[in-house]
Design a protein around this motif. Structure first.
Motif, PDB file in Angstrom:
ATOM      1  N   SER A 163      -7.690  -6.407   1.429  1.00  0.00           N
ATOM      2  CA  SER A 163      -8.242  -5.252   0.724  1.00  0.00           C
ATOM      3  C   SER A 163      -7.698  -3.949   1.277  1.00  0.00           C
ATOM      4  N   PHE A 164      -7.787  -2.916   0.459  1.00  0.00           N
ATOM      5  CA  PHE A 164      -7.493  -1.540   0.840  1.00  0.00           C
ATOM      6  C   PHE A 164      -8.786  -0.763   0.629  1.00  0.00           C
ATOM      7  N   VAL A 188       0.495   3.809  -1.041  1.00  0.00           N
ATOM      8  CA  VAL A 188      -0.507   2.783  -1.323  1.00  0.00           C
ATOM      9  C   VAL A 188       0.088   1.684  -2.203  1.00  0.00           C
ATOM     10  N   ARG A 189       0.865   2.061  -3.214  1.00  0.00           N
ATOM     11  CA  ARG A 189       1.504   1.053  -4.074  1.00  0.00           C
ATOM     12  C   ARG A 189       2.454   0.169  -3.275  1.00  0.00           C
ATOM     13  N   ARG A 234       0.590  -2.260  -1.152  1.00  0.00           N
ATOM     14  CA  ARG A 234      -0.006  -3.312  -1.980  1.00  0.00           C
ATOM     15  C   ARG A 234       1.056  -4.269  -2.525  1.00  0.00           C
ATOM     16  N   ASP A 235       2.179  -3.722  -3.009  1.00  0.00           N
ATOM     17  CA  ASP A 235       3.138  -4.527  -3.760  1.00  0.00           C
ATOM     18  C   ASP A 235       4.323  -5.043  -2.949  1.00  0.00           C
ATOM     19  N   LEU A 239      -6.366   6.109  -5.133  1.00  0.00           N
ATOM     20  CA  LEU A 239      -5.938   4.718  -5.234  1.00  0.00           C
ATOM     21  C   LEU A 239      -5.889   4.244  -6.680  1.00  0.00           C
ATOM     22  N   GLN A 240      -6.653   4.881  -7.571  1.00  0.00           N
ATOM     23  CA  GLN A 240      -6.754   4.410  -8.938  1.00  0.00           C
ATOM     24  C   GLN A 240      -6.183   5.384  -9.960  1.00  0.00           C
ATOM     25  N   VAL A 287      -6.799  -1.363   5.926  1.00  0.00           N
ATOM     26  CA  VAL A 287      -6.143  -2.519   5.324  1.00  0.00           C
ATOM     27  C   VAL A 287      -6.663  -3.736   6.064  1.00  0.00           C
ATOM     28  N   VAL A 294      -2.645  -9.297   2.803  1.00  0.00           N
ATOM     29  CA  VAL A 294      -3.559  -8.170   2.653  1.00  0.00           C
ATOM     30  C   VAL A 294      -4.740  -8.617   1.797  1.00  0.00           C
TER      31      VAL A 294
END
Length: 130
Positions: free
Chosen positions: A89-90, A74-75, A78-79, A5-6, A26, A87
């Motif tokens: 949190s993931f 994941v991006r 989120r985006d 994720l990071q 999620v 949303v």
């Protein structure tokens, strides 16, 4: 999973051939009528296998494929989430033996419809998905 994720973009190029298995919780207001087709569409476009399942906390997503594509999923979650979703949190989760297998393609697992509280959002109607 947290590093998936990071992971910085430059590092993603070095893991093109690495296969990953991601289970992502999620949380927030992610109604199945909007979020299911969005997640399935993105995951299939990225060539991922897996599933999405909703419950009272939000959605649980399991995906398997190249780590670069998992990071793109994941991006996108989120985006690019559909309008009307919120949303919160993931959170990466641990995969357990009682969870459905990944499968051959990406699918939406439909269970009992979720009853969201009336105060969840004043502007979005939640469709009954069955």
């Amino acid at each position: 999973m947290k590093k998936l994720l990071q992971r910085p973009a430059a590092a993603a190029a070095s893991v093109d051939a690495d296969i990953g298995d991601l289970l992502l919780r999620v949380t927030g207001f992610v109604p199945a009528a909007e979020y299911h087709p969005f997640v399935v569409s993105v995951a299939r476009r990225l060539g991922l296998k897996g599933w999405i399942r909703h419950d009272a906390a939000g959605a649980l997503i399991r995906a398997e494929g190249y780590e670069r594509e998992l990071a793109r999923l994941v991006r996108a979650l989120r985006d690019d989430a559909p309008p009307g979703t919120r949303v919160r949190s993931f959170d990466p989760q641990v995969i357990t033996a009682d969870m459905p297998p990944v499968g051959d393609w990406f699918v939406a697992l439909v269970e009992e419809p979720i009853a969201y509280p009336a105060s969840a959002t004043p502007t979005v109607a939640v469709a009954d998905v069955a």
